[in-house]
Each structure stands twice: as C-alpha cells, then as structure tokens.
Design an enzyme around this catalytic site. Structure first.
Site, PDB file in Angstrom:
ATOM      1  N   GLU A  79       0.865  -0.898   0.163  1.00  0.00           N
ATOM      2  CA  GLU A  79       0.425   0.212  -0.539  1.00  0.00           C
ATOM      3  C   GLU A  79       0.360   1.273  -0.153  1.00  0.00           C
ATOM      4  O   GLU A  79       0.586   2.450   0.702  1.00  0.00           O
ATOM      5  CB  GLU A  79      -0.599   0.239   1.510  1.00  0.00           C
ATOM      6  CG  GLU A  79      -2.008  -0.877   1.310  1.00  0.00           C
ATOM      7  CD  GLU A  79      -3.490  -0.978   1.919  1.00  0.00           C
ATOM      8  OE1 GLU A  79      -3.141  -0.034   3.299  1.00  0.00           O
ATOM      9  OE2 GLU A  79      -4.307  -1.399   1.927  1.00  0.00           O
ATOM     10  N   GLU A 127      -7.182  -7.565  -0.470  1.00  0.00           N
ATOM     11  CA  GLU A 127      -7.095  -7.534   0.680  1.00  0.00           C
ATOM     12  C   GLU A 127      -8.758  -7.352   0.773  1.00  0.00           C
ATOM     13  O   GLU A 127      -9.081  -5.695   1.101  1.00  0.00           O
ATOM     14  CB  GLU A 127      -6.749  -6.132   1.799  1.00  0.00           C
ATOM     15  CG  GLU A 127      -5.174  -6.756   1.993  1.00  0.00           C
ATOM     16  CD  GLU A 127      -5.016  -5.587   3.001  1.00  0.00           C
ATOM     17  OE1 GLU A 127      -4.675  -4.631   3.393  1.00  0.00           O
ATOM     18  OE2 GLU A 127      -3.256  -5.521   2.980  1.00  0.00           O
TER      19      GLU A 127
HETATM   20  C1  GAL Z   1      -4.632  -2.196   4.943  1.00  0.00           C
HETATM   21  C2  GAL Z   1      -3.134  -2.725   5.360  1.00  0.00           C
HETATM   22  C3  GAL Z   1      -3.429  -4.197   6.463  1.00  0.00           C
HETATM   23  C4  GAL Z   1      -4.337  -3.849   7.428  1.00  0.00           C
HETATM   24  C5  GAL Z   1      -5.065  -3.212   7.169  1.00  0.00           C
HETATM   25  C6  GAL Z   1      -6.035  -3.004   8.514  1.00  0.00           C
HETATM   26  O1  GAL Z   1      -3.859  -1.086   4.837  1.00  0.00           O
HETATM   27  O2  GAL Z   1      -2.202  -3.330   3.898  1.00  0.00           O
HETATM   28  O3  GAL Z   1      -1.936  -4.319   6.290  1.00  0.00           O
HETATM   29  O4  GAL Z   1      -3.157  -3.085   7.904  1.00  0.00           O
HETATM   30  O5  GAL Z   1      -5.224  -1.950   6.309  1.00  0.00           O
HETATM   31  O6  GAL Z   1      -6.275  -3.959   9.197  1.00  0.00           O
END
Ligand code: GAL
Length: 849
Positions: free
Chosen positions: A188, A257
């Site tokens: 990110e 994600e």
């Molecule tokens: C995203 C990040 C993850 C985790 C998630 C929130 O931005 O890539 O590693 O932190 O947010 O749980």
C-alpha cells in the site's frame, strides 16, 4: 574385500528403483502467468478465492486445522505476510522456529492442496509492531525507510532475497512444484507515497525491478499502487473493489485485501462486518470481472507477546474473520461464504471464457452476463440500492433484497442471493472456571498466589544519567515497553503550599503511549493516550515534602506504530515539558532540562521473572490493588479440547506469560466509549466504525492461551501488573458453541449443494433449513424454539408471530434430536400452511451436547 566392480546385482536394482521412485514423486512445476482476465495456472485461467492467515498469530499445532477449515470453506489460496522483525530480531540472526516456521506453514498449505500467496513486503503494516520492521533497522546510520535511500534498499533487498532463496531451496514456488503462485513486494505504498516526494517514484521502480530480478517464476503484485511498473500487477485493497481497474489492459482485476471485519484497539468497541455485506462485496467483484479475491483476514488470531502494532492494537486480532481468534468456525459467516464460493465456482467456466456484459435493470440495479458462443451462460443480478426490488431478467422475475446480488450459474436459476442466508448461526459462549478447580474459599484462592514487588524508580545497574528528556523508542530500541525517567528535587521548607488548601501539580507531557507518575515512591497518577491520539498530557495534584522529593515517571509503549508516512519517526515517551506548578505563590519549575536518570525495562524483566523462576514470596497477605507487582500461580488445564482463554477481569494492565510464553498485553481496564454501537444494518456502504459491539465495556477481557502451551496440570501463570488489581479474580474460560439457529424463508434459494440436482422432486420441495453440531461426538440435544409462519427476532431471542403452524416443533424435534445434523424443508409441503398468501419462514433454535 570386494572391489567397486563387484557390486552385486540387487544393489543396482535398488538404485534403479529408487531413481524411478524419485521421478514418480517429483512434482513438476506449474507455469503461473496472467492475462487481462485472470491468473493462468498451466495456461488455464482461474477464478480463485483466497484468505489471509498470519502464521505467527496462531501456533504450529493449530495450522493444519486452520488450513483445512479454510479449504472446507471453499478457499483455493492462503495468503500471508512475512514478518521481518520476527525472523531477524537481531541483524543477521535469524529465527524460523516455532510460530515463525514459515517453511512449515507454506508446506502445510501445499499439503492441503491449496496455493499460497507470499506477501514479503517487507513492510507489512498488518497492525504488527513497527509494521514488521526490525528496530535495529532504525538505527542504521543515514537510513530512511520506504524511500530511495541506499542503506534501506540494501537491507530490504537482502531480506527479500533471503526469503525468496529460502522458498526456492525448499522448492516452494509453483514454478518448482510448490504451492506459491504469487508474491507481493511493498504494501500500500501508493496510499502515502506523495509524502515522500519524487524519491517515491524511483523507490517503487527500484522495488519492482529488484523483486522481478529475484526470479521466482511466479507473478509479483503491489497492492494500492496505481503506478506499479510492468510486469507487476497492481491490486486493490478495501471493503469494496468492484469498481477497481488495473493499470494495464494486460493485467487481471485482483483484490488482495477484502477486510472481513476490522481490528480492535484497546479503548475501542469491537468491530464486526455483517456477512450479507461481505458476501455482497465479493459477489459484486466477481460480477464485474474480478477473478482473484482475498479475505483479510480469514483467520485473524492473536497478537502474542509484544507483537501488536498501533499503538493500542489489542492482543486479540479476531477481526470478525470466518475463523475466530481461537480457530473455531464462525457461523453464519463461514458457512454463507462457503455457499457463496460454491455458487461462484459454478460460474467459473463462463467467467474465464469471456468478458462480462453489464446492463442496467433500473436505478441501482445491474445485470451482468457471461455468455459464450458455445452455450455457457452465467449471470449476476445486483441491487446496490437499499430497498428490495423485483426485476425482470430474460423473461423471468427475480426478487432482489436491497444491497444484494443473486448468482445464476445457468442464467436462469438462482444458486444464491448474498442477503439470504441458508447457513446456520452459532452463538458461542465462554464457560468460566476458577484457576484452582478445587479452591473456592477466598483464603485458599489467595494462598495459591505468590508475588514479587517491582521497585519504583531506578533499580538496575545499567541505569544512566542524561540531561534533558529522551525520546523513548530511540532509547529502549523497543527491548521493553518500559522506560523510567527519575529525578530528585529539593523543596525548600517554605515551598509546599498545603496550608491554603492548594496543591502542587505535576504536569507531564508525553508522545505516548501511557505513563504512571510516582512521587516519593507512591503512585500519584496515570495517563494514557488512545488509538486516535497516542499523546498523553497529565496534571496530577501531588504532595511534596520539605527537602528531597523523588519523581519517578514510568513511561510505556503499547505497540509501535505500523501505519502512515514516516510512522517510524513518530516517537514515544516523555519529551516534556515536565513541570511542577503551584509552588510558592504559583511559581512553576520546569524540570525538563535537568539531569534525569534512566532505566530501560524492569528489574523483573532483567531477572527473567516471566519464566516463573526466582524467589517468589507468599507472606504477608497477598497484595492487591497496588501498582508494580509480579504475580505467579499455577493452574491445571480445563479438561477437553475446547480452546482456552484467561479472563483478566479484576486486573489493571500488564503482560502475562503461561509456562514462559507471553500470551500478550492484557488491559481490561481500558473501556470503550458508551456510544457508537447503535443498530447496524448491512444495507449500504460499510466502514470500519459502522458496526460495533461491546460499547461501554472493556475492549478485551479474554486472552487466548493456545492448548499446545499448556500441560494437563501444573502450568505456571506469571503476570506483571502495572496499575493494580486482584489476581484472585482471574479465571479460566473455555470457548464453546452453545446455541445453533437457523432462519430460512420460503423465498430462500435451495441449498447450493442441490443446485445442480437433477431431481425435480428435490427442486420442487423448496428451501431447506439445516443444522449441524459443530464438534464431533455431539448430537442435537434439544430444540429450544421452532416456528413456521411469521416468527420474529434473531438467534437467541426468537418469538412466534401471529401466524404459526402448530406441528412445527414436533416435526423439528423428530427430525433433529439425537442426530449430529438434520434438515427440514422450509415449506408448506413439510410443515402445513398456517396462513395462506402470507410470506412464511421457518426459525429454529437448538442446542448440542
Ligand atoms: C491495510 C494494510 C494491512 C492492514 C489493514 C487493516 O491498509 O495493508 O496490512 O493493516 O489495512 O487491517
């Protein structure tokens, strides 16, 4: 003696056979590539469903079960980050043992027949201490993290190459016959790269070519990186990614994600994400051309030890994931997603064969069709408004609840609607028992505890003096949560101001994350920041004595930052000012620049008290509600295999160890705000604060103790209590699945397993309500509620509506009691029609024993 030329024939045969055997068992590599629509495995486009499990957040003993439950839930891929600071706690000293046995974890994924996505980072965010960076990295001269900086790039490349080499050596890449089909570099960075100026661009180009040069034989991704250089695939992270498009026409639409819930902070309420919304987001993604989606998290697990980031990330990393913190199946989330994955897989052939064609069916209504010349046809019908609609599609009429997608694998029959849940609901509960099964009097409870006082202020030989106030992380290098700032100050006879009723005030400002102020050896006051603002400013009324007074400030960190540009430079600790206000006639004395004495860590840490060794005392009476005490007791494990937790209600804040293993920081006195938990409707866009529970209560009282860390008897529990508590209140708890429910309406689709059923009779019989006891050896022991008609309420609080079929309870009892599982048709043909023309449903609550 026999010469070389005299090897007898049978030996040659053995050699020959073993060569043959090796050839037969060597798995050949598969080719992983991609095109504009999907990842291609051996030339075949695939629709893949993935889920995150972070190996250090559970134990190796739990891994195979978690992976199997993921497979049973319909996953194809397990995704994990690689945690640099776990693997290289000291520069060039590696740890790949126990919970850090990455190779074993990936092998287990492969053995289960699943693929792996290895997100090396090595910056990972992940609510993990310092985003996964080791602290020693911070002290390399001239280093700047995550930018075009030579010292940083050298270390990032070294660690990334180390991991890639290790995977190659074990033949874990798909190109070598292993499970890894994908790798990630960075994480990110695109969200924050503007803060790093032009160097961000060259850094990301470097990271891309560095990764590619490692020659893994499988594609690399960068998430949230719109400018990810070819051939790296840029992927999406978020609660919804259906509108995402990759940065090249040659790259597939991938979602790394999909947040299945959200993380919990100490001081916050518990977030959850309704499965109707999660399933809607997933279905929308595959509807609009996506072919790879990953749940972050599928199993969240536990932040053992001091591994939480934040600051203030809780020890539980449950995440409302389909597998709960303890590894138990969370229902209906797991089951509904399983049904969803099956429905999507029923469409796979059409999905990969052609491009989607989307058309509007009205306001907020969309149909997408995947249709080939060869007769394949799958369709998705979406209602992304919040009210229910009926739509016409291909001459048929379909009811679409608000914020839902219907999946039609044959462009005609509905396999699943994301808002209609066929899966049962399970309400778990914790069953408490005392640490000492046999000791129930208060006396015997307290006699089982021993303790050691942690000295207030400086007690270690390595304490040192420095003028002025030091930043904490640079000082402790995170070797401990604790840093003492100590000082003596002399108050002249006439200075204390007690006569006129006013008092002296100790004013302390800190970058965080919490502090306890002791004056003349006594706790005078405390302060803590929170997840939104880590800083602490306290004004503590203190009573000073004429002559020498000691001020001992214990500053502590609660997980180092893991997110945001320059998170590594935020700092912590008492950077001041520190002042005494209200000395004679309101004068203020600024103590900030004086000579302070510092102590990194606690005496008890130096002595290794966490292991339970050393001289613990049992007399005089057990001290309670006093700060800075190490406590120790022993306990027997609860019988059975239900997961174990320790309930720390009654304690303040600290860290706890079971048989020397840290189960994490506990902080039951950190309570969430009373508001923010009002009813959550799955319809409409989700955000991390939309659905909260547990308002006004401690954020976390129960702390996971992995079964593999305890013996049946004689386990040692050690805790360090900072603020003050009563350890005799500490209890054990086991997590059990108490209540099963299901609520299925006449308009629910058939169970997805029956979708391809050829039996007309089955199809006509209509929807089915199914229940199954979650554990082996259990059977359904009672039906607490059963109603067919217009029942109301939710699991645990169903009630009959005006319309109810009188036969329901006896039919359900007959079908279910004494069986491990049962199914009942939710239709008038099974249960009779108590009210013609009214939309009916069947609701059942049962329990297992
Ligand atoms: C995203 C990040 C993850 C985790 C998630 C929130 O931005 O890539 O590693 O932190 O947010 O749980």
């Amino acid at each position: 003696m026999r010469g070389r030329d005299q090897i007898p024939q049978p030996h040659l045969l053995v050699v020959f056979l073993s060569v043959l055997l090796t050839l037969a068992t060597t798995s050949y590599g598969v080719n992983v590539t991609y095109d504009n629509r999907a990842l291609l495995i051996d030339g075949k486009r695939r629709v893949l469903v993935s889920g995150s499990i972070h190996y250090p957040r559970s134990t190796p003993e739990m891994w195979a079960d978690l992976i199997q439950k993921s497979k049973d839930g319909g996953l194809d891929v397990i995704e994990t980050y690689v945690f640099w600071n776990a693997h290289e706690p000291v520069q060039n000293q590696y740890d790949f043992e126990g919970r850090y046995d990455l190779v074993k974890f990936i092998k287990l994924v492969g053995e289960a027949g699943l693929y792996a996505h290895l997100r090396i980072g090595p910056y990972v965010c992940a609510e993990w201490n310092y985003g996964g960076f080791p602290l020693w990295l911070h002290s390399i001269p001239g280093i700047k993290f995550r930018t075009d900086n030579e010292p940083f790039k050298v270390e990032m490349q070294r660690f990334t190459a180390k991991i890639v080499d290790m995977m190659k050596q074990e033949k874990l890449y798909a190109s070598q016959g292993g499970p890894i089909i994908l790798s990630q570099i960075e994480n990110e960075y695109g969200n924050i790269d503007s803060s790093y100026g032009p160097a961000a661009k060259s850094y990301i180009k470097w990271a891309a070519s560095m990764a590619v040069s490692l020659d893994t034989g499988v594609p690399w991704v960068m998430c949230q990186q719109a400018d990810a250089p070819d051939p790296i695939i840029n992927t999406c992270n978020g609660f919804y990614c259906d509108q995402f498009t990759p940065n090249s026409k040659n790259k597939p639409k991938m979602w790394t994600e999909n947040w299945s819930g959200w993380f919990l902070s100490f001081g916050g309420a518990v977030p959850y994400r309704p499965v109707e919304d999660l399933a809607f987001a997933v279905a929308r993604f595959y509807q609009l051309g996506g072919t790879f989606q990953n749940y972050y998290m599928y199993h969240g697990g536990t932040n053992f030890g001091r591994s939480t980031g934040g600051p203030f990330i809780s020890t539980s990393y449950d995440y409302d994931a389909p597998l709960d913190e303890y590894g138990l199946i969370r229902q209906p989330k797991w089951g509904h997603l399983k049904d969803l994955h099956k429905s999507i897989k029923l469409c796979e052939e059409a999905l990969v064969a052609t491009d989607p064609v989307t058309s509007s069916l009205g306001q907020n209504l969309e149909a997408t069709v995947y249709k080939t010349g060869t007769g394949l046809c799958s369709a998705f019908l979406a209602n992304f408004g919040t009210s229910d609609k009926t739509v016409n599609f291909n001459g048929n009429s379909y009811n679409l609840p608000g914020w839902s997608v219907s999946i039609l694998p044959d462009c005609k029959n509905v396999a699943l609607n994301t808002a209609k849940i066929n899966s049962m609901t399970v309400i778990p509960s914790f069953v408490h028992q005392s640490l000492k099964g046999d000791a129930d009097s208060a006396d015997s409870r307290s006699s089982s505890w021993s303790w050691i006082n942690e000295p207030v202020g400086i007690s270690k030989n390595d304490a040192f003096m420095k003028p002025g106030l030091l930043e904490q992380i640079n000082t402790t290098a995170d070797k401990s949560d604790y840093l003492w700032y100590s000082l003596s100050t002399v108050i002249k006879d006439n200075e204390p101001l007690l006569e006129d009723g006013s008092q002296t005030v100790l004013h302390v400002e800190s970058l965080g994350h919490a502090l306890h102020a002791f004056v003349n050896g006594k706790l005078a006051g405390s302060g803590t920041g929170n997840a939104g603002n880590a800083k602490v400013a306290v004004e503590i009324p203190v009573t000073l004595l004429p002559g020498k007074n000691t001020i001992d400030l214990l500053s502590l960190t609660a997980g180092l930052p893991n997110y945001g540009a320059f998170f590594d430079l935020k700092g912590a600790g008492i950077t001041g000012p520190v002042k005494l206000k209200g000395l004679e006639n309101g004068t203020t004395v600024d103590l900030s620049a004086l000579q302070w004495t510092y102590q990194i860590g606690l005496k008890g840490e130096e002595l290794g008290l966490s292991s339970g060794n050393s001289q613990w005392v049992t007399l005089p009476a057990l001290p309670t509600k006093q700060p800075l005490i190490w406590y120790k007791t022993s306990f027997n494990a609860p019988a059975g295999d239900d997961p174990i937790a320790i309930d720390f209600t009654g304690m303040g804040k600290g860290e706890a160890w079971v048989n020397g293993q840290s189960i994490g920081r506990y902080w039951p006195t950190n309570v969430s705000p009373t508001s923010g938990c009002s009813n959550c409707n799955y319809r409409g866009s989700y955000s991390s604060s939309k659905c909260l529970k547990n308002c006004g209560k401690p954020s976390q009282t129960l702390y996971h103790v992995p079964r593999s860390w305890v013996e049946s008897s004689g386990n040692t529990l050690v805790l360090f209590e900072e603020i003050g508590g009563d350890p005799t209140q500490i209890a054990l708890a086991t997590k059990q699945s108490a209540i099963l429910c299901s609520h299925v309406s006449e308009s629910h689709p058939l169970p997805v397993d029956m979708w391809s059923s050829n039996s007309e009779a089955e199809r006509k019989a209509g929807p089915v309500l199914s229940l199954e006891c979650p554990f082996p050896n259990q059977v359904i022991s009672s039906i607490k509620f059963a109603s067919f008609g217009t029942p109301r309420g939710t699991c645990g609080s169903f009630s009959h509506g005006q319309c109810r079929s009188p036969r329901t309870l006896s039919i359900v009892q007959k079908a279910c009691i004494g069986s491990k599982s049962c199914s009942i048709g939710a239709s008038t043909s099974t249960l009779g029609d108590p009210c013609r023309g009214v939309a009916k449903s069947l609701a059942v609550e049962a329990s297992c024993a």
